[in-house]
Motif scaffolding. Structure first.
Motif, PDB file in Angstrom:
ATOM      1  N   ILE A   7       0.840  -1.208   0.000  1.00  0.00           N
ATOM      2  CA  ILE A   7       0.000   0.000   0.000  1.00  0.00           C
ATOM      3  C   ILE A   7       0.868   1.249   0.000  1.00  0.00           C
ATOM      4  N   THR A  14     -10.724  -0.374   2.145  1.00  0.00           N
ATOM      5  CA  THR A  14     -10.178  -1.712   2.254  1.00  0.00           C
ATOM      6  C   THR A  14     -11.038  -2.639   3.081  1.00  0.00           C
ATOM      7  N   ILE A  35      -6.438  -5.759   4.166  1.00  0.00           N
ATOM      8  CA  ILE A  35      -5.041  -5.341   4.222  1.00  0.00           C
ATOM      9  C   ILE A  35      -4.494  -5.724   5.588  1.00  0.00           C
TER      10      ILE A  35
END
Length: 199
Positions: free
Chosen positions: A40, A74, A77
């Protein structure tokens, strides 16, 4: 307000720009594998990271006015809770805007495109046109749109180098995406970019 520091981005790799251009494709089916914060971090930096002590970024900007903001939603993650985050390029950190997996809401706002719902992360690039039109008048609208394209391509090429698939999405209801993000009225969504490991 929850703030998460990101790992430092990497500035060199064995994966060439030429290879990334060659291999970049739109991917609409993703595996269930989560992404991690290092990935990310690298994607956000490629999109809008700071590359110079004067604040210049990875994507060119008319007048160095930087009208873009980058968010992501998200549900998968490692290391952070599900939610909507905004990227702070100056401190290379992310700020949690809303808790919870809101990808389904983005899926509804984007005319039920499954890849928006199914990807582990969906990046959202927005534009604050006032930052640029204040100097360049109505021509600044074009400059902001061009800049969004530069930033999105950076993100997609970096993703390719990380063996992460992406697809750019332009079909969505602006007002619904604004509401999901909690963005101000003068900040307009320009791109959704779902991303994840390829099956």
């Amino acid at each position: 307000m929850d703030i998460f520091s990101l790992p430092e981005p990497v500035f060199d790799s064995s994966f060439s720009v030429e290879k990334a251009i060659l291999r970049r494709r739109s991917v609409r089916v993703f595996s269930n594998s989560p992404l991690n914060l290092s990935e990310i971090s690298q994607l956000l930096w490629a999109c809008q990271g700071i590359t110079h002590f004067e604040g210049f970024r990875t994507a060119p900007s008319a007048g160095a006015l930087y009208p873009l903001e980058v968010y992501f939603s998200t549900g998968n993650i490692k290391g952070i809770p599900d939610g909507i985050y905004r990227y702070d390029p100056f401190k290379h950190q992310i700020i949690l805007i809303k808790y919870g997996d809101l990808r389904y809401m983005l899926y509804n706002a984007s005319l039920n495109q499954e890849w928006v719902r199914d990807a582990p992360v969906c990046f959202i690039i927005t534009g604050v046109y006032d930052r640029t039109t204040g100097k360049y008048g109505s021509r600044g609208i074009r400059y902001v749109d061009m800049e969004a394209g530069h930033a999105a391509q950076n993100l997609c090429l970096q993703a390719t180098a990380l063996e992460i698939g992406t697809v750019t999405v332009g079909a969505f209801f602006d007002s619904q995406v604004q509401q999901i993000l909690g963005a101000p009225e003068n900040e307009f969504p320009l791109y959704l970019i779902p991303a994840g490991k390829v099956r």
